[in-house]
Structure formats: structure tokens, C-alpha cells
Design a protein around this motif. Structure first.
Motif, PDB file in Angstrom:
ATOM      1  N   GLY A   1       0.576  -1.139  -0.003  1.00  0.00           N
ATOM      2  CA  GLY A   1      -0.079  -0.047   0.059  1.00  0.00           C
ATOM      3  C   GLY A   1       0.885   1.147   0.183  1.00  0.00           C
ATOM      4  N   PRO A   2       0.044   2.448   0.254  1.00  0.00           N
ATOM      5  CA  PRO A   2       0.871   3.671   0.069  1.00  0.00           C
ATOM      6  C   PRO A   2       1.853   3.822   1.319  1.00  0.00           C
ATOM      7  N   PHE A   3       2.488   4.716   1.259  1.00  0.00           N
ATOM      8  CA  PHE A   3       3.500   5.110   2.228  1.00  0.00           C
ATOM      9  C   PHE A   3       4.184   3.991   3.099  1.00  0.00           C
ATOM     10  N   THR A   4       4.943   3.078   2.142  1.00  0.00           N
ATOM     11  CA  THR A   4       5.562   2.130   2.894  1.00  0.00           C
ATOM     12  C   THR A   4       6.827   1.982   2.053  1.00  0.00           C
ATOM     13  N   VAL A   5       7.952   1.462   2.956  1.00  0.00           N
ATOM     14  CA  VAL A   5       9.367   1.391   2.776  1.00  0.00           C
ATOM     15  C   VAL A   5       9.808  -0.303   2.745  1.00  0.00           C
ATOM     16  N   ILE A   6      10.270  -0.466   1.682  1.00  0.00           N
ATOM     17  CA  ILE A   6      10.694  -2.121   1.465  1.00  0.00           C
ATOM     18  C   ILE A   6      12.074  -2.128   1.341  1.00  0.00           C
TER      19      ILE A   6
ATOM     20  N   ASN B   1      -0.477 -12.847  -1.375  1.00  0.00           N
ATOM     21  CA  ASN B   1      -1.730 -12.366  -0.491  1.00  0.00           C
ATOM     22  C   ASN B   1      -1.329 -11.460   0.680  1.00  0.00           C
ATOM     23  N   THR B   2       0.010 -11.066   0.676  1.00  0.00           N
ATOM     24  CA  THR B   2       0.172 -10.291   1.838  1.00  0.00           C
ATOM     25  C   THR B   2       0.105  -9.018   1.754  1.00  0.00           C
ATOM     26  N   LYS B   3      -0.586  -8.399   2.530  1.00  0.00           N
ATOM     27  CA  LYS B   3      -0.745  -6.790   2.341  1.00  0.00           C
ATOM     28  C   LYS B   3      -0.003  -5.874   3.483  1.00  0.00           C
ATOM     29  N   ILE B   4       0.691  -5.015   2.897  1.00  0.00           N
ATOM     30  CA  ILE B   4       1.426  -4.155   3.742  1.00  0.00           C
ATOM     31  C   ILE B   4       1.133  -2.524   3.452  1.00  0.00           C
ATOM     32  N   SER B   5       0.948  -1.952   4.386  1.00  0.00           N
ATOM     33  CA  SER B   5       0.455  -0.400   4.385  1.00  0.00           C
ATOM     34  C   SER B   5       1.176   0.406   5.313  1.00  0.00           C
ATOM     35  N   ASN B   6       1.205   1.601   4.906  1.00  0.00           N
ATOM     36  CA  ASN B   6       1.890   2.665   5.848  1.00  0.00           C
ATOM     37  C   ASN B   6       3.025   2.141   6.924  1.00  0.00           C
ATOM     38  N   SER B   7       3.908   1.082   6.435  1.00  0.00           N
ATOM     39  CA  SER B   7       4.864   0.490   7.224  1.00  0.00           C
ATOM     40  C   SER B   7       6.302   0.678   6.542  1.00  0.00           C
ATOM     41  N   VAL B   8       7.311   0.327   7.280  1.00  0.00           N
ATOM     42  CA  VAL B   8       8.554   0.082   7.043  1.00  0.00           C
ATOM     43  C   VAL B   8       9.091  -1.262   7.051  1.00  0.00           C
ATOM     44  N   VAL B   9       9.671  -1.761   6.312  1.00  0.00           N
ATOM     45  CA  VAL B   9       9.920  -3.098   6.272  1.00  0.00           C
ATOM     46  C   VAL B   9      11.753  -2.972   6.007  1.00  0.00           C
ATOM     47  N   GLY B  10      12.554  -3.794   6.839  1.00  0.00           N
ATOM     48  CA  GLY B  10      14.001  -3.409   6.629  1.00  0.00           C
ATOM     49  C   GLY B  10      14.679  -4.613   5.785  1.00  0.00           C
TER      50      GLY B  10
ATOM     51  N   ILE C   1       0.277  -6.393   7.465  1.00  0.00           N
ATOM     52  CA  ILE C   1       1.103  -5.410   8.254  1.00  0.00           C
ATOM     53  C   ILE C   1       0.844  -3.880   7.964  1.00  0.00           C
ATOM     54  N   GLU C   2       0.192  -3.224   9.231  1.00  0.00           N
ATOM     55  CA  GLU C   2      -0.360  -1.873   8.991  1.00  0.00           C
ATOM     56  C   GLU C   2       0.545  -1.028   9.947  1.00  0.00           C
TER      57      GLU C   2
END
Lengths: 733, 459
Positions: A337-342, A351-360, A371-372
Motif C-alpha cells: 500500500g501507500p507510504f511504505t518502505v521495503i 496475498n500479503t498486504k503491507i501499508s503505511n509501514s517500513v520493512v527493513g 502489516i499495517e
């Protein structure tokens, strides 16, 4: 930097420019606080990744760009890690920008740090004082110029604080940075700081400004909407001030406040307001969250993920504020999703959803994970069907399939969460057990009250030393209780300290629950109620307003006790004279009792005393009339008295109080002692057990103390026989 | 304009003894040979505020003031003169005439105000914000505070006196804090809640409450009814309204609402109206409205206290002390001469055509010489007002003084920084410096006085 070069090129008209010293900065690589526990037990705060880059890099990169030439990094907790990190980074080899470190192991506050730096004698001129958790992109040119000019005119202008305007809403500060609200008074013309109050003491709804402030300044502007950026331009005097006043610990609470109230030396602090640039300090988890979002949303430009400054890897900005490193393996059906850093090398399955998050970097995220609003650091393994909401997950954590993190959870390094386990809100989990709370005075003094946890640096440093040993030891211990973190879970769930429980939501990254928000608003309301109430007892014309009691905060426990007695008595008398309902009188007295932390027995004693005093003051001519008075009062207010008599001890307290009265303040009652005792018994205010126990207690006392026992001997004797009668009656029935 | 004006004219003000007397109550004290009350009345007339109630303390004084007004303003203003007992305070005076107030808004102005700030502007500001009270503020006068008494006009301290401490919002439209009187001597205690609501507050010590207020009538009457201990508008009513503005206890619009121990019932309709107003309104809502909305849909009752700040170029002064009396007289014929309504001569002074001057007598600029007054030879008058039908001998020096009507001054007197009331007789070679001489007093020949108040003993 530009400014100084210009100055050097100019013809030598200004002697100060000739003896120009390079601009220095002191960077405190230790926040001397405990808000990032348990993470900071293992890694210093300045090395924690902020959008995948250690915080200190933001600070150093900004200092470099702002023209600072020499940075002195002060390391205390985990100093070795900080120094090692700096050595491994490119900061030491940067031209025109020197980074040196000073290491200290026994500094427990910013004050100590500055004293150590003073001893080293490394500061030659004005310097920038910041901590290593500051993110900013402001230009220092203007503020340095202002500071220098002021200094030239007035050598007492030792410090310039950078402030920033925030939205004027009672709860913005709370919701944005999780810091306490700040009240400042600033002279609008000179920008001199006149008043600084950062500890929102909710019990006080007023700000007290010294009247002398206005004699010097015809106008003052009072701010609640300013935010302290913790970026200070200091003159070298600041260091010597810290050395002269060895009790200064906290930069704001001690140093700034002391300078403001001290009018002997006349040192002045000024403010500089920045409007368009960014400056903020990561003080707690909430500000960590907010500032991460600000970075992702590019408020801190050029310090954003896709611009290469020190220590970040190449990421690409895609639409909707989505940053993705080059080597991300992402399943087709995964939604980012938006505003996310991977980060680099992270694998995300279907089928994984990630939004507004930072993943290292190097994380493995299974399928059907959601992950929200969370911060996942490096090398985290998240198995299938996990759910993570507004949590911080540190390096090396393993979440077994189906684990759930509720909002506000913090998982420290290498914690393992068992299958299907739900970690409740605001939990903090670490491989390290929670340090035992110690309350040595010194530490309490500077420790942040709101955090509730006392920082114990000695422990931290020993922990650091024995860290490896401990971790291995911990890992050896295979049998983790499953109730803590589920099957296969590894880690200690930290218990929340007494008192700080309610504070937990303030500093967590989870959104503020609606009820807390309402509560926060309510507090502001309550202040108002208090004040309007105050205001309604207004002075009439010309009459002075009496000084409020709260001006003498330092009343000790004893005098507070007295005030409780007089207050309670006054409350009771008001209830009598104004025909206040019993219910509300009880409520009022109970509130009073709680606020003075008195027991029921105390309250009962006072109330009984006031009742007796009242009947004594009602006109009477003979003891029998006095008895009648007492009877009336007791009958009328028995419910009130009873509500404070929770057990037999309270009742005994009443009897003792009565005894005391008869001996000292109200001798007139002494002939009536047994009669009134009987009355109290009859009205079921005092049970016979209490009277008997009182009698028992008095058996060993001297004769003098037994006067009243003797007087009521008959009654007691009757009581001792009475139970049998009752029993008989029951038997007959 | 639906405004009723209450002029609180006062009576035998204690501060002004010995200048005031039975014959000359405070409203009739002369400022440049006109009763001080006329300045307020004409100011109001200019703003087309013609519906007035003049409240005078004491029956006798009321009769005198009434007589003067009906003579001077017949056909120009609708004036009712009401007498109230002495020492009821300004709030008490309003209480006494409350039944006469009918208009939606009430303007209350002190009868001793000498100013050229248009009251209409205050009324407009009041209406614009739908405020419960609007106070006019002006810059604090530069002369020393009134307590310095008869120290004379010359040695004034350069520092502005402190009359009020005032807290304003950043737009300088709302009054957030006010301290008066004895509170000035203490530390400033500011409610945090209002600061939270407004974010930033400016505290000023260089402004003065000019005692010209516009009130919402319903609110004013309610406060006066409920708070029966309030005596003064300036010290009780206004601070109360300012203090309670975010936790309003007054009923707005006169519509009675159920009071529920501070937890007002949510009025969904009103809330919606408010929201839509805010959304639709081009101008940003005031912090009162934002605060009033609250967080979770509940409305909080607020009311607005506004200010109108007179610009620095305007003149604004209250004649409430002897010092102020001298200052106002000096200013009206001096720097604020447009207020006097007279036309000045080329020498910047006013000498009535019927006044007579002896040879070698000079009347300097900023002076006034009333009708029918006669001066002997070799006199000198500087920055002074001399009333009607005075007889002044030769070699008399008058500087920085006010001399009222029918005063007789014998040869060789010297008068500096003093006030001489009507019918006073100064015999030969009297020297007065910084004195006040009460009506009808006789100063014997050759006396020299400094800083004294001379008056006949009260019977």
C-alpha cells in the motif's frame, strides 16, 4: 559553511572573523532516558533504524549539510557500539567534516556529559548542541548569525533555542510527538525566552508568570503552540555553567529553568523560530512513528529514502509514496500500500498486504500476512497468516505462523513469538529480563517521571559487557513458559510499572484510543471547571483575591494532614449549614480524603470530632441539653459517619477520638461519655465488638487512660452480658 | 442601531476631593471650560448613539446634571438621568437601572472619558463577533500612575503606568485575560486551558481598559442578577466573563437551557448548524467555535469577549484623579486640541473676545482664557486654563494650572501646577505650587503652599 567562507574572503575588518574557529557541534549519542526500552538495552538509541537508516546518520548528515565542520560525538551507553559503527561508516573519512568521539561510562545525564566535554577542553567557540536522535533540514546560517549578533551586543546571551510552530490544538502535541505540552513565554521583540514549562502538571490549571517579567517587557507572547526542537546554539559559557553548577542534569529542566529564574548572573536565552524547514526529535515511540512518516512523506527532504545520504541503500520512489529497494522479491499477489518502505533483499509472499509501514532488509514475510502502520527492522521472519498492527519489530525476530501483534507492541531483538499467539496491546517483549527497579535518589532525580522506569546506567553497561554471555545463556535455557509467548516463544514480557500503565498509550506508536483522547480533552476541561469554580468565589470590588494555596507546593506531609482536618471539618459544617444532601456530602468528603491520602479511620475521626464540636457550639445550658444536641446531630448525620466506618478499627478510632476530645478540647462531654457511647451503640454507629475491643485494649493501660473505660464500665458489662440474652431470645423464637 | 448607552457619570468622587463639591459634581467638572460629561455625550452623538441613560450617584448631583443636560442637549439627544445611591459601584448602578434596559446590546461608558475613539467602532466590533462583551482598550497614558497624586505635570515618569495586564489572541480581537487593580501587584496566573485552546497569547502591560464596554443585554442582566456580590464592572463583571469564556455559564440568546452540572446536553441541531457554518464559512472559525465543538460531538458552551484597541494616534484618557484632571485639561488645550471643539488662534490659544488683558500681559500657546475674565498688567500665562469671569491682578504668573470660574487673584501671585476651583480668592503674593484649592476658599496674603489640598471644612 557558505557564510564562513564568505567571511574569510572579506577584508579583515572584523577581528572576530580573523580568529575564526571552525563551527563545532556536540552530538549527544545518548538520550539519557528510558523511553526506548527494552530495545535500548541491546542497542543504543542513536543506532536504531529510522526508515532503515540509523538515526545518527540523519543528524550527522544534516550537520554536515548545515556547515558544521567538527562534530564531537559524546557516547555513553553502549559507547563501543556507537564508536564501532562510526568507524565502519564513512563519517571518519569525510573531508571538511571531522567526527571525533568522547567516551564516558559514568555520565548519567546531559549535564554530566557537558561537564566531561568541558574538561576535555575541545570547544573553542559557539557550538551547536543536539542529541543524536534529531532529524532536521533547517539551515543554521540565520540562527548562527542572530546568535553572534546578540552575543556581540550582550555577552549574557548564551544560548539560542530553535523552536517550531505546531498546530494550536490541545492534543496535537500529544498525538504527534507524544511529548508533554510545553508552555513558553517569549518577548515578541527580542525573542528572549522568559518562561519555560515542559512538564504538564495536570493538577495545576494555571501558569504563574512572575510579575517582574512585565515590568521589563511591555508585552509578552505566551505560547502553547510551539515545539522545542532540542537544537541549541550555545556559547562556550554554557559548558562552564554546567561545570559551575554540578547539580544541573537535564538540559531543559535544570539548565534552562535555572537560567530563567536566576537574575544574579543575568544570562539570557533566546529563541529562533523556524517556519518552513523541518526539525524534530525522536523522544519516544510515538515520535518515532510520526517522524518516520514525515520522512516517508518527504518533509525532511533531502533526507528521504530515495536520496542517497550516508548509510542508506538505493531505493526507488514509486507512486503513492511507496519506496522499494532494488532487490525485493515480491509475489504477484502481494499488495503493498501507500507510504511504505521495503528494504533490500526482502521476500514477500502471496496475498500479503503491507501499508503505511517500513520493512527493513533481508526480511522474509510469508503469505496472507497483514502489516499495517508497523516498523519491521532487518532480518525478521514473519510466517504465514500473521497480523501486525502498529508495532515495532526489531532485528532477528521470528513470528511463527498465525501470530498476532496488537497495536502498540514492541518486540526487541531476536524474540520469538509462538504459533497463533496473540501479543496483547502495549506489550514489550525482550530476551532480557526487566531490570529490577531501583530507586537511588540520584537517578530518580533526573529520570523522566512520565516514563516511570528508572534508567540504571550501571546495569546497562554491565548488560552490554555480558550481553553475549547472557544471550547464549538465555538461549540455552530452552524451557520458556508457553503462557508468555506461546509454544516455542522466546522472550520475557516486561511488566508495566506501577503508575506508568496509563502513560503507556501516550508514548506508544499505536493510534491513541478514542476514550483516551476524550480523556485528554476532559483533563483540559477539568482544569477549566476548577478555575471557574475558583472564579465564582470572586473578590468583591477592591477586595484582594486571597493567595491560592497551591503557591506553596512544598507543604510537607504534616501540614497537609492539618489541612485535611480543617478542610474536612469545613466541608461537614457547610453540609450542615447549607443543607447539602448526605450523599453529596459523603462524596465530597471521600474525594477530599482520597486527595489527601487519608484512611477511612482518619476521616471518621475528623467527622466525629466536627459533629461533637457542632453540638457543643449549639447553645445549651445544661449537660442534658448538650446530650440532646449531640443526639440530634448524631441522628441527623449518622449515615455520613457510618459511610466512613468500614470496619471495627475505624470504630475504635472514633471512640479514641472521643476520649481525646473529652480529655482536652471538649471537657464538657466527659460526664456524658458513657451516655454518648451508648447512643452511638444504639444508633448502630459503633458495634459492640468495637467497644469490647477498645475495653480490652485499655486493660493494660495506666489508670489515667482508663478514666473513660471506668465511666462506661456498667455499659460494657451490660454489653458483655447482652449477647447471651439475645441468643436466648433467638433460642426462644 | 439597537444600542442603548448607559453613561456612568459618577457623583461626588472621593478621588477628586477637593475639586468636586456639592455644587460641582464630577460630571460637571470643567475640562477646557466645558463639563467633562459633554465630551462623552458629544462623542456618542457623533457615532449616532443618541439613546442614553446617564446614571449619577446621589439625588442632588442628579438634579444638577439633569438640569445641565436638558439645557445643553435639548433636541439633540434622548437622555434620561437616573439617580442611584452613592457607593453602589458600577455594577450596582447598572443593577439599579436594569429595568430600563431594553435594547439587544448595551454600551456602558464612563462619564469621565475624554476621548476621540469612535464608540461606533466598538459597537461594530461587538456586533461582528456576536460577543457577550467588548471592551475598548487604549494605550496606557504616559504620565505617572494616578497614585502619584499631586506631583504635578512636569516630573512625570517616562515609563507608562501599569493599569491593566491584558491577554490577547494573535489576531488581537479577543480578550483572553485581564488583570486589574490589586492583581497587578501579583504574579500573573494564566489558565492553561485557554492557552491550549488558542495556542498563543500576547500579554500586554501597555494597554488600559478605557471603561467603555458593549455588553449583550441578556448576559449583562443575568450576571448582575446571579452574582450579587459583584460591585464593579471593571474588576468583577469583566474579569468574570473573560475567565469563564470557555466554560460559559451565561445563557446566550436568552434561551433557557437545562443546566446539567457542567455536562451540557448535546444539542445535535446546534452542533450541525455550527459545523456547517464552519465548513461553509470562508473565514476561519474563531478558536471559540473550534473549542466549542469539542472532540466527540459534544458542544461546549463558550462565549466571546472581544476588544477594540484604539490606535495610538487617538486620544483616550479618564478623568478619575486629580492628576488626570490636570493632564486632561492640559491635553485638551494642548496636543489633543481637536477635542475641545474650539478654534484656536494663530498663537495656538483661545482668548474669549470679552476677556481683557492688561499691558505687557502675555498668554502663551496652549492656553485658554474664558468669557469675561480680566487680567492686570505684566501677567504671564503658560499652558493653563482660566475660566469665566475671573479677576486677575497684576504681576501674576500662571503655569500648568487650571483656574475655574469667578476666581479672584490679587497682585503678585504665582500659581504653578495647581487647580483653583470656582469662587476662590487668592490674596496678594500667594505662591502655590502643585496645590488644589477647593471651591470658595480664601488663601490669605503671602501664603506659600506646596503640594497641598486647601479646602473649606465640611459642615
Amino acid at each position: 559553511m557558505g557564510v564562513q567562507r564568505k567571511g574569510a574572503n572579506r577584508v579583515a575588518e572584523d577581528p572576530e572573523e580573523l580568529t575564526r574557529v571552525p563551527l563545532q557541534a556536540i552530538l549527544l549519542a545518548d538520550s539519557f532516558a528510558t523511553k526506548f526500552r527494552p530495545i535500548t538495552l541491546e542497542r543504543p538509541k542513536v543506532l536504531l533504524p529510522l526508515v532503515n537508516v540509523p538515526m545518527i546518520n540523519y543528524t550527522l548528515a544534516w550537520l554536515e549539510s548545515a556547515g558544521v565542520e567538527e562534530v564531537i560525538v559524546f557516547c555513553c551507553a553502549h559507547s563501543k557500539q556507537v564508536i564501532d559503527y562510526l568507524k565502519s561508516s564513512e563519517w571518519f573519512s569525510h573531508p571538511n567534516f571531522s567526527v571525533t568521539t568522547i567516551e564516558s561510562h559514568n555520565s548519567i545525564s546531559a549535564g554530566d556529559a557537558l561537564r566531561v566535554i568541558y574538561e576535555r577542553n575541545v570547544i573553542n567557540g559557539d557550538f551547536v548542541l543536539i542529541s543524536g536522535d534529531t532529524v532536521s533540514n533547517m539551515s543554521l546560517t540565520q540562527v548562527l548569525k542572530e546568535h553572534k549578533e546578540r552575543k556581540k551586543k550582550d555577552s549574557n546571551a548564551v544560548m539560542t533555542m530553535v523552536i517550531r510552530r505546531s498546530k494550536p490544538s490541545p492534543i496535537t502535541r500529544q498525538s504527534r510527538l507524544g511529548t508533554d505540552e510545553l508552555f513558553m513565554a517569549i518577548d515578541p521583540n527580542t525573542k528572549q525566552l522568559l518562561y519555560y514549562e515542559d512538564k504538564a502538571d495536570y493538577s495545576k490549571g494555571v501558569i504563574c508568570l512572575d510579575k517582574l517579567l512585565l515590568t521589563d517587557n511591555p508585552s509578552i507572547s505566551l505560547h502553547n503552540d510551539a515545539q522545542d526542537c532540542y537544537i541549541d546554539i550555545c556559547s562556550p559559557e554554557v559548558l562552564s555553567l554546567f561545570t559551575d553548577n554540578f547539580d544541573y542534569q537535564h538540559l531543559r529542566r535544570h539548565f534552562v529553568k535555572a537560567l530563567l529564574v536566576d537574575d544574579i548572573m543575568g544570562y539570557k536565552i533566546f529563541t529562533h523560530e523556524i517556519h518552513s524547514s523541518y526539525a524534530a526529535r525522536i523522544d519516544n515511540f510515538r515520535s518515532y512513528d510520526t517522524i518516520s512518516k514525515d520522512i516517508i512523506q518527504r518533509w525532511t527532504y533531502p533526507f528521504v529514502p530515495d536520496v542517497k545520504f550516508f548509510g542508506n541503500s538505493a531505493t526507488k520512489l514509486e507512486r503513492q509514496g511507496m519506496y522499494r529497494a532494488s532487490e525485493v522479491v515480491q509475489s504477484r499477489s502481494a499488495e503493498i500500500g501507500p507510504f511504505t518502505v521495503i528494504g533490500n533483499g526482502t521476500k514477500i509472499e502471496s496475498n500479503t498486504k503491507i501499508s503505511n509501514s517500513v520493512v527493513g532488509e533481508g526480511c522474509t514475510i510469508g503469505s496472507n500476512v497483514s502489516i499495517e502502520g508497523s516498523y519491521i527492522w532487518d532480518n525478521v521472519i514473519i510466517e504465514d497468516d500473521c497480523k501486525i498492527m502498529h508495532a515495532i519489530v526489531c532485528d532477528g525476530v521470528v513470528m511463527k505462523s498465525g501470530a498476532v501483534l496488537e497495536p502498540g507492541v514492541v518486540l526487541s531483538f531476536k524474540v520469538v513469538i509462538g504459533q497463533q499467539f496473540v501479543v496483547p496491546s502495549y506489550s514489550k517483549v525482550s530476551l532480557h529480563p526487566q531490570p529490577i527497579k531501583q530507586d537511588s535518589d540520584e537517578e530518580l532525580e533526573y529520570a523522566d517521571d512520565s516514563s516511570g522506569v528508572v534508567e540504571i546506567l550501571s546495569i546497562t553497561s554491565t548488560l552490554e559487557g555480558s550481553k553475549e554471555a547472557m544471550t547464549s545463556q538465555l538461549l540455552e535455557k530452552q524451557s520458556w513458559p508457553t503462557y508468555e509467548l506461546g509454544t516455542g516463544g522466546v522472550g520475557y514480557v516486561w511488566s508495566v510499572c506501577e503508575g506508568s500503565h496509563e502513560e503507556e498509550w501516550r508514548h506508544s506508536i499505536a493510534p491513541i484510543p478514542a476514550d483516551k483522547l476524550a480523556e485528554a480533552m476532559q483533563t483540559t476541561d477539568d482544569d477549566l471547571v476548577l478555575l471557574t469554580h475558583d472564579g465564582s468565589v470572586l473578590p468583591t470590588a477592591g477586595e484582594l483575591k486571597p493567595d491560592y494555596n497551591d503557591s506553596d507546593d512544598d507543604v510537607n506531609e504534616d501540614s497537609r494532614g492539618d489541612s485535611f482536618e480543617t478542610e474536612a471539618e469545613a466541608t461537614f459544617l457547610r453540609a450542615v449549614h447549607e443543607n447539602i444532601e448526605e450523599g453529596s456530602a459523603i462524596l465530597e468528603l471521600n474525594t477530599l480524603r482520597m486527595s489527601c491520602t487519608k484512611s477511612c479511620a482518619d476521616a471518621a475521626g475528623v467527622i466525629f470530632y466536627s459533629m461533637m464540636k457542632l453540638s457543643l457550639e449549639t447553645p445549651h445550658s445544661s449537660p442534658s441539653e448538650l446530650f440532646n444536641n449531640a443526639m440530634n446531630v448524631i441522628t441527623q448525620w449518622q449515615k455520613l459517619l457510618k459511610s466512613f466506618l468500614t470496619d471495627i478499627d475505624d470504630q475504635i478510632e472514633v471512640i479514641l477520638k472521643f476520649e481525646e476530645m473529652c480529655l482536652e478540647s471538649a471537657m464538657e462531654f466527659s460526664p456524658l461519655f458513657s451516655q454518648i457511647l451508648w447512643l452511638l451503640y444504639d444508633k448502630e454507629i459503633i458495634q459492640e465488638d468495637a467497644i469490647l475491643k477498645w475495653d480490652d485494649e485499655k486493660k493494660d493501660a495506666d489508670d489515667l487512660d482508663k478514666v473513660f473505660v471506668k465511666k462506661s464500665e456498667e455499659f460494657i458489662k451490660w454489653l458483655r452480658e447482652a449477647p447471651e440474652e439475645e441468643d436466648e431470645e433467638v433460642g426462644e423464637d | 442601531m439597537d444600542f442603548q448607552v448607559v453613561v456612568l457619570a459618577g457623583g461626588a468622587s472621593k478621588n477628586l476631593i477637593p475639586l468636586v463639591s456639592k455644587e460641582v459634581p464630577k460630571p460637571l467638572l470643567p475640562v477646557a471650560n466645558r463639563p467633562v460629561l459633554s465630551y462623552v455625550l458629544e462623542l456618542l452623538e457623533q457615532s449616532n448613539l443618541k439613546d442614553l441613560i446617564v446614571v449619577v450617584e446621589g439625588q442632588d448631583a442628579a438634579v444638577r446634571v439633569g438640569g445641565w443636560i436638558s439645557g445643553a442637549y435639548v433636541g439633540r439627544l434622548r437622555v434620561e438621568v437616573a439617580a442611584v445611591p452613592e457607593d453602589v459601584g458600577t455594577a450596582g448602578a447598572l443593577r439599579a437601572i436594569a429595568h430600563r434596559l431594553t435594547a439587544k446590546d448595551i454600551m456602558v461608558v464612563s462619564g469621565d472619558l475624554v476621548s476621540d475613539v469612535p464608540p461606533g467602532a466598538v459597537a461594530a466590533a461587538h456586533r461582528r463577533h456576536d460577543a457577550v462583551v467588548t471592551a475598548m482598550l487604549c494605550s496606557a497614558p504616559v504620565s505617572g500612575p494616578s497614585e502619584s497624586g499631586s506631583s504635578g505635570g512636569k516630573d512625570k515618569t517616562k515609563k507608562p503606568g501599569r493599569y491593566n495586564i491584558i491577554g490577547l489572541d494573535p489576531t488581537k480581537q479577543f480578550l483572553l485575560y485581564i488583570a486589574t487593580g490589586a492583581e497587578l501587584e501579583k504574579d500573573i496566573r494564566m489558565q492553561k486551558s485557554i492557552l491550549r485552546a488558542v495556542g498563543q497569547m500576547e500579554i500586554r502591560a501597555d494597554l488600559m481598559d478605557a471603561h467603555l464596554y458593549a455588553f449583550k443585554r441578556s448576559v449583562l442582566q443575568e450576571v448582575l442578577d446571579q452574582k450579587d456580590t459583584f460591585q464593579s464592572l471593571r474588576q468583577d463583571v469583566l474579569p468574570y466573563l473573560v475567565r469563564s469564556q470557555l466554560k460559559s455559564e451565561v445563557l446566550l440568546n436568552g434561551a433557557p437551557q437545562a443546566e446539567e452540572n457542567g455536562n451540557e446536553k448535546v444539542n445535535p441541531l446546534k452542533n450541525q448548524v455550527m459545523l456547517s457554518q464552519i465548513l461553509a464559512n470562508v473565514s476561519t472559525p474563531s478558536f471559540h467555535e473550534l473549542y466549542g465543538l469539542g472532540t466527540n460531538g459534544s458542544t461546549r458552551r463558550t462565549h466571546k469577549c472581544c476588544v477594540y484597541i484604539a490606535s495610538n494616534s487617538k486620544y483616550c484618557m479618564r478623568l478619575n484623579s486629580i492628576q488626570a484632571f490636570s493632564d486632561v485639561n492640559r491635553d485638551v488645550i494642548g496636543e489633543a486640541s481637536h477635542l475641545s471643539g474650539y478654534s484656536f488662534s494663530a498663537q495656538n490659544n483661545i482668548i474669549h473676545p470679552s476677556a481683557g488683558l492688561g499691558s505687557k500681559t502675555t498668554v502663551g500657546p496652549h492656553c485658554m482664557l474664558g468669557e469675561g475674565s480680566q487680567m492686570g498688567d505684566k501677567c504671564s500665562v503658560k499652558r493653563s486654563v482660566i475660566g469665566r469671569h475671573c479677576r486677575i491682578g497684576s504681576n501674576v504668573k500662571v503655569a500648568n494650572s487650571v483656574i475655574m470660574n469667578h476666581v479672584t487673584i490679587a497682585d503678585g501671585c504665582s500659581i504653578q501646577g495647581s487647580v483653583i476651583c470656582s469662587n476662590v480668592q487668592l490674596q496678594e503674593r500667594v505662591v502655590l505650587k502643585d496645590c488644589q484649592v477647593g471651591a470658595g476658599f480664601v488663601v490669605t496674603a503671602g501664603s506659600e503652599c506646596k503640594g497641598e489640598a486647601l479646602a473649606k471644612k465640611e459642615k
